[in-house]
Design a protein around this motif. Structure first.
Motif, short mmCIF file in Angstrom:
data_model
loop_
_atom_site.label_atom_id
_atom_site.label_comp_id
_atom_site.label_asym_id
_atom_site.label_seq_id
_atom_site.Cartn_x
_atom_site.Cartn_y
_atom_site.Cartn_z
N GLY A 1 -12.46 40.84 36.86
CA GLY A 1 -11.33 39.94 36.67
C GLY A 1 -11.27 38.86 37.74
O GLY A 1 -10.79 37.76 37.50
N ALA A 2 -11.78 39.16 38.93
CA ALA A 2 -11.77 38.20 40.03
C ALA A 2 -12.94 37.22 39.94
O ALA A 2 -12.93 36.21 40.61
N MET A 3 -13.92 37.52 39.11
CA MET A 3 -15.10 36.66 38.98
C MET A 3 -14.88 35.68 37.85
O MET A 3 -14.08 35.92 36.94
N SER A 4 -15.65 34.58 37.89
CA SER A 4 -15.57 33.62 36.81
C SER A 4 -16.93 32.95 36.62
O SER A 4 -17.83 33.10 37.45
N GLY A 5 -17.07 32.23 35.52
CA GLY A 5 -18.28 31.46 35.27
C GLY A 5 -19.50 32.31 35.00
O GLY A 5 -19.43 33.41 34.45
N THR A 6 -20.63 31.77 35.44
CA THR A 6 -21.92 32.42 35.19
C THR A 6 -22.01 33.79 35.86
O THR A 6 -22.54 34.73 35.28
N ASN A 7 -21.47 33.90 37.06
CA ASN A 7 -21.51 35.19 37.76
C ASN A 7 -20.77 36.27 36.97
O ASN A 7 -21.23 37.41 36.88
N GLU B 1 -21.43 30.03 24.47
CA GLU B 1 -20.91 28.93 25.29
C GLU B 1 -21.89 28.58 26.41
O GLU B 1 -22.15 27.41 26.69
N GLN B 2 -22.45 29.59 27.05
CA GLN B 2 -23.43 29.37 28.12
C GLN B 2 -24.68 28.68 27.58
O GLN B 2 -25.22 27.77 28.21
N LEU B 3 -25.14 29.09 26.41
CA LEU B 3 -26.32 28.46 25.80
C LEU B 3 -26.04 27.00 25.45
O LEU B 3 -26.90 26.14 25.65
N THR B 4 -24.85 26.72 24.95
CA THR B 4 -24.46 25.34 24.64
C THR B 4 -24.43 24.50 25.91
O THR B 4 -24.94 23.37 25.94
N HIS B 5 -23.85 25.06 26.97
CA HIS B 5 -23.79 24.37 28.26
C HIS B 5 -25.21 24.09 28.78
O HIS B 5 -25.50 22.97 29.24
N ALA B 6 -26.09 25.07 28.71
CA ALA B 6 -27.46 24.91 29.21
C ALA B 6 -28.21 23.86 28.39
O ALA B 6 -28.97 23.05 28.96
N LYS B 7 -27.99 23.85 27.08
CA LYS B 7 -28.66 22.87 26.23
C LYS B 7 -28.20 21.45 26.57
O LYS B 7 -29.02 20.53 26.67
N ARG B 8 -26.89 21.26 26.78
CA ARG B 8 -26.36 19.95 27.16
C ARG B 8 -26.94 19.50 28.50
O ARG B 8 -27.32 18.34 28.68
N LYS B 9 -27.01 20.43 29.45
CA LYS B 9 -27.55 20.12 30.78
C LYS B 9 -29.02 19.71 30.67
O LYS B 9 -29.47 18.75 31.29
N HIS B 10 -29.77 20.44 29.84
CA HIS B 10 -31.19 20.13 29.63
C HIS B 10 -31.35 18.74 29.02
O HIS B 10 -32.19 17.94 29.47
#
Length: 99
Positions: A5-11, A68-77
């Motif tokens: 609960g204290a973590m967020s994002g990719t981690n 969502e992570q895959l979409t983010h990675a594709k946009r970054k790429h």
């Protein structure tokens, strides 16, 4: 589960993968897009402990976060390619062999 609960994002996503799938840390770090099968809800672990491949389940609760992570990675790429960062240095001998 309170720590998650204290973590967020990719981690947090990686921690949830470790907890929910039984993946080892390096297995999670080495995951590739083609290793995730959303239709069958499976993750293929390649070259796991002992150099063996195995299949583990993909919890339904992680699907939205992974997509969502895959979409983010594709946009970054795509952004990186537009900015000219799509090249990889190849040593001379390897470049000659590939071309």
């Amino acid at each position: 589960m309170q720590i998650l609960g204290a973590m967020s994002g990719t981690n947090a996503l990686i921690a949830r993968l470790l907890y929910g799938t039984g993946l080892r840390l390096m297995e999670a770090m080495r995951l590739r897009v083609q290793d995730i099968d959303f239709d069958c809800r499976q993750i293929v672990v390649r070259h796991g402990k002992g150099g063996k491949d195995r299949v583990t389940m993909l919890p339904q609760t992680l699907e939205p976060q992974l997509k969502e992570q895959l979409t983010h990675a594709k946009r970054k790429h795509e952004t990186d390619l537009e900015e000219g960062f799509g090249c990889v240095f190849l040593p001379h001998a390897l470049a000659k062999k590939v071309s």
